[in-house]
Design a protein around this motif. Structure first.
Motif: not given
Length: 140
Positions: A132-140
Motif C-alpha cells: 500500500k505504502v509503495k503504491n501511494w508513494i510511487f503511484g504504481d
C-alpha cells in the motif's frame, strides 16, 4: 572489550545486508538505541526490523521516535506509515505526503526508498502494508 556504538551499528547493518534474520538483529539495534538514544538511523533500523518480525506496536514506537529525531528522513516516514497501517492508526496520509515531497527534493532518497521497499518485499513477500505504502508513494 565493548564495541563502540558506531561499530555495533555498522556491524548490525552489514549482518542485515548479508541476509541475517531480523529477529537476530533486533537486540543489536536495541542496544545501539539504548546507548545512543538520539541516533535516528538506529531507531529507523529498529522500527524496520520490528515491522519485518510482525511486531507493529514496537515498530510504531521506534518509528515515532525516529521521525521525532529526524522528521526529514523519508525512511523514518515510510516505517511510521507502515506501522500506523498495521496498528490501525489515523494520519498515515500526512507521512506519505511528506515522503513524496522529500523524494522529489532528493533523487537519491527516491532510489533508497525504492531499494528499501524491494528489500522488504523480498524478505516478507506480499506485505500488504508495504505494498500500500509503495503504491501511494510511487503511484504504481
Amino acid at each position: 572489550m565493548t564495541q563502540t556504538v558506531e561499530t555495533l551499528f555498522d556491524t548490525g547493518l552489514e549482518r542485515y545486508k548479508a541476509g541475517e534474520a531480523a529477529t537476530d538483529l533486533i537486540p543489536v539495534f536495541k542496544e545501539v538505541c539504548d546507548r545512543a538514544p538520539k541516533l535516528s538511523s538506529a531507531w529507523i533500523c529498529l522500527a524496520w526490523l520490528y515491522l519485518l518480525e510482525d511486531k507493529p506496536n514496537s515498530g510504531l514506537k521506534a518509528a515515532q521516535k525516529a521521525v521525532k529525531l529526524n522528521p526529514q528522513d523519508p525512511q523514518a516516514r515510510v516505517n511510521l506509515a507502515i506501522a500506523m497501517l498495521e496498528t490501525n492508526q489515523k494520519g498515515v496520509r500526512q507521512h506519505i505526503d511528506v515522503t513524496q515531497q522529500l523524494i522529489l527534493v532528493n533523487p537519491e532518497w527516491r532510489e533508497e526508498i525504492q531499494n528499501s521497499i524491494a528489500d522488504g518485499l523480498s524478505r516478507k513477500p506480499d506485505w500488504p502494508s508495504l505494498v500500500k505504502v509503495k503504491n501511494w508513494i510511487f503511484g504504481d
